[in-house]
Design an enzyme around this catalytic site. Structure first.
Site, short mmCIF file in Angstrom:
data_model
loop_
_atom_site.label_atom_id
_atom_site.label_comp_id
_atom_site.label_asym_id
_atom_site.label_seq_id
_atom_site.Cartn_x
_atom_site.Cartn_y
_atom_site.Cartn_z
CB SER A 178 -5.75 29.83 24.32
OG SER A 178 -6.43 29.58 25.52
CG HIS A 206 -5.05 29.46 19.76
ND1 HIS A 206 -4.82 30.82 19.73
CD2 HIS A 206 -5.91 29.27 20.79
CE1 HIS A 206 -5.48 31.41 20.71
NE2 HIS A 206 -6.15 30.48 21.37
CE LYS A 238 -8.36 33.53 19.41
NZ LYS A 238 -9.18 32.67 20.26
C1 LIG Z 1 -10.30 32.93 21.20
C2 LIG Z 1 -10.83 31.61 21.62
C3 LIG Z 1 -12.20 31.34 21.62
C4 LIG Z 1 -13.22 32.40 21.39
O1 LIG Z 1 -13.29 32.77 20.05
P1 LIG Z 1 -13.83 34.23 19.69
O2 LIG Z 1 -14.12 34.14 18.25
O3 LIG Z 1 -12.72 35.17 20.03
O4 LIG Z 1 -15.05 34.46 20.52
C5 LIG Z 1 -12.61 30.06 21.90
N1 LIG Z 1 -11.73 29.09 22.21
C6 LIG Z 1 -10.40 29.32 22.25
C7 LIG Z 1 -9.47 28.22 22.60
C8 LIG Z 1 -9.92 30.59 21.97
O5 LIG Z 1 -8.61 30.83 22.04
#
Ligand SMILES: *Cc1c(COP(=O)(O)O)cnc(C)c1O
Length: 388
Positions: A178, A206, A238
């Site tokens: 990320s 992602h 996302k």
């Molecule tokens: C954003 C993210 C999460 C968490 O997801 P949310 O739905 O925002 O709680 C978990 N793992 C990764 C790699 C992320 O980028």
């Protein structure tokens, strides 16, 4: 007094340039953000396909509110599992080509569900050093031994697996990292999981919606087989433009999670409105080849435009395009100088990234236009210290 320590802690964060400041937005998520009465060109969100404010999804939300109300009223295992939730799980499972999927209110909660439900004391978790914080917390919660291998180092992982005599082993990795934007070598991870009879849990926060045929995600990008040992977590806040997450996999694994995962059972089901929005979003994702092609074009354009700057580009072919600055203060200063020029690019500092690797995290969305990238590239060139 018990709060003296807090005050010291806050002062310490301020002194190290580590205080986080929230900004309140006065308009929906998009390339143009309204903050403190100013219009900013934003490169911060994870809304990779520009769906967070898409009219089709807004209409789906409105219709769902009329049909289903706003709250689910209870957890999924009591009476909060409404028809849109059930349909969403079916469509998600079919979309990623797995037996079943379980829908969660957040990716953080989904990760907290998977890991402690599959392994516990006396077991070993092998985790990439750069994994997302939610995976680290999930490993802590499992109380298994937590071994972290150097980023994407398959030799170190193989060595660790080989020497382990634990009854149950679990390999844990982001698919797209990320804060770096690079990919995990999923075929190698899968091969190691097979060879050493380990679970393989992949967090595709992602990649889902962005990578693979029809945006089916990183596993599809690498054409991994739907093995029972392979568990996929994808987030829906996302690229999908809403909020929530899903875990997809073998029917027995998903049933075990639904029965045992505390972060699934002891929490209120998310709004049926969001489930309906995500059903509509899945259609847009599947039909989103033009959006994904535009995003790839933006990524290539940015990478070319950023060559020759004093900050190192990381080897990322995804929408996450970090520029390595190093020093915390310098990263914050660069971010502030961009802000003065009307551009919003967040500085990411420890503990989110390793010490000494503070960076600008430029994130792109298919909602961006080439001219907006050109504005960013010009502003960055403008910020280069003549001393360099
Ligand atoms: C954003 C993210 C999460 C968490 O997801 P949310 O739905 O925002 O709680 C978990 N793992 C990764 C790699 C992320 O980028």
């Amino acid at each position: 007094m018990i709060w003296d320590e807090l005050e010291e802690g806050l002062a310490g964060l301020a002194a190290e340039g580590l205080l986080r400041r929230r900004r309140t937005l006065d308009a929906p998520c998009g390339p143009e953000a309204w903050v403190d009465g100013r219009r900013l060109l934003a490169f911060c969100s994870n809304d990779y396909l520009g769906l967070a404010n898409h009219p089709t999804l807004v209409a789906a939300a409105r219709e769902a509110a009329e049909r289903w109300g706003v709250g689910s009223g209870a957890s999924h295992v009591v009476s909060g599992h409404l028809r849109p939730h059930a349909e969403l799980e079916e469509r998600l499972a079919a979309f990623v080509g797995r037996d079943r999927a379980l829908y969660f209110g957040a990716g953080y909660m989904a990760n907290l569900a998977i890991v402690p439900t599959l392994v516990g004391r006396d077991d070993v978790i092998f985790a990439d050093k750069l994994n997302h914080a939610s995976l680290i917390d999930a490993a802590q919660l499992a109380r298994a031994e937590h071994r972290r291998y150097p980023h994407n180092d398959m030799e170190a992982l193989a060595h660790g697996l080989q020497r382990s005599s634990a009854r149950r082993k679990l390999i844990l990795s982001d698919a797209v990292f990320s804060m770096d934007g690079d990919l995990a070598p999923l075929p190698e991870l899968f091969e190691l999981a097979e060879r050493f009879d380990a679970w393989l849990v992949i967090d595709d926060a992602h990649g889902f919606g962005v990578l693979g045929p029809s945006g089916r995600g990183s596993l599809a990008h690498f054409a991994l087989p739907p093995s029972p040992r392979l568990i996929l977590m994808g987030t829906l806040g996302k690229a999908a433009g809403g909020s929530g997450a899903f875990v997809a996999g073998d029917g027995r694994v998903i049933e075990w999670l639904a029965q045992r995962a505390r972060s699934y059972i002891f929490t209120t089901a998310s709004s049926p409105i969001m489930a309906a929005v995500l059903l509509a979003s899945l259609v847009l994702i599947a039909e989103g080849d033009a959006r994904r092609a535009h995003l790839q074009q933006l990524i290539a354009h940015l990478r070319t435009g950023l060559t020759g700057l004093p900050w190192r580009q990381l080897p990322s072919l995804t929408a996450i395009q970090p520029l390595l600055v190093g020093d915390n203060e310098a990263a914050v200063r660069l971010s502030e100088r961009l802000l003065e020029r009307g551009l919003w690019v967040p500085a990411i500092r420890p503990p989110t990234v390793p010490v000494g690797t503070a960076r600008l995290r430029i994130s792109l969305s298919s909602a961006h236009e080439i001219t907006q990238l050109d504005a960013l590239i010009a502003a960055l060139r403008d910020c280069v210290d003549p001393a360099h």
